[in-house]
Design a protein around this motif. Structure first.
Motif, mmCIF file in Angstrom:
data_model
loop_
_atom_site.group_PDB
_atom_site.id
_atom_site.type_symbol
_atom_site.label_atom_id
_atom_site.label_comp_id
_atom_site.label_asym_id
_atom_site.label_seq_id
_atom_site.Cartn_x
_atom_site.Cartn_y
_atom_site.Cartn_z
ATOM 1 N N ILE A 147 0.832 -1.214 0.000
ATOM 2 C CA ILE A 147 0.000 0.000 0.000
ATOM 3 C C ILE A 147 0.870 1.270 0.000
ATOM 4 O O ILE A 147 1.939 1.296 0.599
ATOM 5 N N PRO A 148 0.364 2.312 -0.672
ATOM 6 C CA PRO A 148 1.115 3.569 -0.664
ATOM 7 C C PRO A 148 0.836 4.338 0.630
ATOM 8 O O PRO A 148 -0.274 4.293 1.155
ATOM 9 N N THR A 149 1.856 4.994 1.158
ATOM 10 C CA THR A 149 1.606 5.980 2.223
ATOM 11 C C THR A 149 2.428 7.216 1.857
ATOM 12 O O THR A 149 3.186 7.190 0.896
ATOM 13 N N GLU A 150 2.274 8.272 2.622
ATOM 14 C CA GLU A 150 3.043 9.491 2.329
ATOM 15 C C GLU A 150 4.520 9.323 2.702
ATOM 16 O O GLU A 150 5.345 10.139 2.294
ATOM 17 N N THR A 151 4.851 8.266 3.476
ATOM 18 C CA THR A 151 6.257 8.063 3.874
ATOM 19 C C THR A 151 6.928 7.099 2.905
ATOM 20 O O THR A 151 7.739 7.511 2.074
ATOM 21 N N VAL A 152 6.586 5.815 3.012
ATOM 22 C CA VAL A 152 7.114 4.778 2.115
ATOM 23 C C VAL A 152 5.975 3.788 1.868
ATOM 24 O O VAL A 152 4.947 3.844 2.547
ATOM 25 N N TYR A 153 6.149 2.889 0.894
ATOM 26 C CA TYR A 153 5.138 1.843 0.680
ATOM 27 C C TYR A 153 5.214 0.824 1.825
ATOM 28 O O TYR A 153 6.292 0.524 2.333
ATOM 29 N N GLY A 154 4.045 0.310 2.213
ATOM 30 C CA GLY A 154 3.974 -0.700 3.265
ATOM 31 C C GLY A 154 3.526 -2.038 2.696
ATOM 32 O O GLY A 154 2.866 -2.096 1.652
ATOM 33 N N PRO B 9 -4.408 9.575 0.313
ATOM 34 C CA PRO B 9 -5.835 9.408 0.010
ATOM 35 C C PRO B 9 -6.221 7.987 -0.387
ATOM 36 O O PRO B 9 -7.295 7.504 -0.009
ATOM 37 N N VAL B 10 -5.355 7.295 -1.122
ATOM 38 C CA VAL B 10 -5.684 5.942 -1.589
ATOM 39 C C VAL B 10 -5.783 4.975 -0.400
ATOM 40 O O VAL B 10 -6.738 4.206 -0.262
ATOM 41 N N THR B 11 -4.799 5.056 0.476
ATOM 42 C CA THR B 11 -4.792 4.134 1.612
ATOM 43 C C THR B 11 -5.840 4.513 2.652
ATOM 44 O O THR B 11 -6.434 3.634 3.290
ATOM 45 N N LEU B 12 -6.128 5.799 2.794
ATOM 46 C CA LEU B 12 -7.228 6.187 3.699
ATOM 47 C C LEU B 12 -8.554 5.655 3.155
ATOM 48 O O LEU B 12 -9.402 5.170 3.925
ATOM 49 N N ALA B 13 -8.731 5.699 1.836
ATOM 50 C CA ALA B 13 -9.965 5.164 1.228
ATOM 51 C C ALA B 13 -10.036 3.651 1.440
ATOM 52 O O ALA B 13 -11.098 3.103 1.766
ATOM 53 N N LEU B 14 -8.905 2.977 1.292
ATOM 54 C CA LEU B 14 -8.861 1.521 1.512
ATOM 55 C C LEU B 14 -9.202 1.187 2.968
ATOM 56 O O LEU B 14 -10.062 0.335 3.243
ATOM 57 N N LEU B 15 -8.542 1.867 3.903
ATOM 58 C CA LEU B 15 -8.778 1.586 5.335
ATOM 59 C C LEU B 15 -10.242 1.812 5.718
ATOM 60 O O LEU B 15 -10.799 1.080 6.531
ATOM 61 N N ALA B 16 -10.856 2.830 5.099
ATOM 62 C CA ALA B 16 -12.256 3.143 5.412
ATOM 63 C C ALA B 16 -13.194 2.025 4.955
ATOM 64 O O ALA B 16 -14.289 1.862 5.492
ATOM 65 N N LYS B 17 -12.767 1.239 3.976
ATOM 66 C CA LYS B 17 -13.610 0.146 3.466
ATOM 67 C C LYS B 17 -13.396 -1.167 4.213
ATOM 68 O O LYS B 17 -14.141 -2.128 4.007
#
Ligand code: TXA
Ligand code: MG
Length: 318
Positions: A23-30, A118-126
């Motif tokens: 997953i993308p984050t603002e720091t590094v990919y996880g 935004p992408v990972t926040l959208a994923l976490l929300a689902k």
């Protein structure tokens, strides 16, 4: 076929099925998995070849979600969360008994953050569960800041990399724990010490393995290219010591004008923020060029410079 995709629904399906998704984050990919799935968490450790003593960071979508993960939030942790979440701050807090021990390496604390992507926040929300996500690199190597870096590491091991572009900050989150309600910095990172101290006052740094049994995994050698790496104030002088070798240099803002030497300038404008966002991409690029040595220039020892020097220091440790 490439495993890089922007299909969030597919990521939801895989994660729900105990698979891993980068997953993308603002720091590094996880390298993410369901924190409550033993199978998924074992997969994280085996894919990364990560030792079990090294605990994982839990990623949540909202401050509300913290209630299910931790039992106590010190006052200063509340101030920091309010100031910096979503963002590049990881808080180590007393864990709720429902958080599996394998996530925390048996400790009674858990590391947690709300990532600002935004992408990972959208994923976490689902998802009905938080995601454990260490950086998506094999244990000890350079963290990925682009989907292509993750693909080069793990294309045969995972089914999907959720593409979120290049990581804006480019360096891991700053980790803060608490000893008797007092904040302690365990890992320098994308959020500067100065910014943190502006909110909670002067804080102690314990980011070396020997001084910090509280923060396992702060290894002297880490974030390391395969190529032998040096970190120095005077790059030109260091180049002279490696005469006859194939050299790559990583400089902050000023070119050395040396033909025959592969040079990457991290920020022509001298912006530490820009340099940080380019740092790991530059290290990946130099490491791919069959060089004999990489010589990196030390940054000024404040702000993000301090965090970048920390990473480069660990990259050079033999
Ligand atoms: O920016 C980041 O933090 C990235 C992205 C993906 O969120 N993640 C990341 O994870 O850097 P990782 O696994 O590479 O580093 C996590 C570090 C561990 O090495 C350990 O030092 C610390 O977090 N940590 C985790 N749980 C802890 C705990 N309970 N107590 C102290 N330190 C902990
Ligand atoms: Mg890591």
């Amino acid at each position: 076929m490439s495993i890089i995709s922007t299909d969030i629904e597919q990521a939801v399906r895989l994660l729900t099925d105990a698979q891993l998704v980068a997953i993308p984050t603002e720091t590094v990919y996880g390298l993410a998995g369901n924190i409550y799935s033993e199978k998924a968490i074992h997969r994280i450790f085996s894919t990364k070849k990560r030792p079990f003593f090294n605990p994982l960071i839990v990623h949540i979508p909202t401050v509300k979600a913290l209630e299910k993960i931790v039992t106590h939030i010190p006052e200063k942790a509340k101030l920091l969360a309010a100031a910096f979440w979503p963002g590049s701050l990881t808080l180590v807090l007393k864990k709720n008994s429902t958080v599996p021990d394998i996530i925390t390496a048996g400790k009674d604390t858990v590391a947690v953050r709300i990532p600002n992507h935004p992408v990972t926040l959208a994923l976490l929300a689902k998802l009905p569960f938080p995601l454990a996500a260490p950086s998506a690199n094999p244990f000890g190597s350079i963290s990925p800041t682009k989907a292509a870096h993750v693909e080069a590491y793990f294309k045969n091991d995972i089914q999907m990399i959720l593409d979120g572009g290049s990581c804006a900050n480019g360096i891991e989150s700053t980790i803060i724990g608490f000893e008797n309600e007092t904040p302690i910095l365990y890992r320098l990172g994308a959020l500067t010490l100065e910014d943190i101290e502006a909110v909670v006052g002067k804080i102690t740094i314990k980011n070396k393995e020997e001084e910090s049994p509280e923060a396992p995994g702060m290894l002297a050698r880490h974030y390391a290219p395969k190529t032998s790496t040096f970190l120095v104030h005077d790059v030109a002088a260091e180049i002279k010591k490696h005469a006859g070798k194939k050299i790559g240099v990583l400089v902050f803002k000023t070119t050395l004008n040396t033909p025959d030497i592969v040079e990457i300038i991290l920020s022509k404008n001298g912006s530490m923020q820009e340099a940080a966002s380019n740092l790991y991409t530059a290290m990946h690029a130099l490491d791919a060029q069959q060089l004999d040595v990489i010589i990196a220039e030390k940054f000024p020892e404040f702000g993000l410079g301090k965090s970048m020097n920390d990473r480069l220091q660990r990259a050079t440790f033999k």
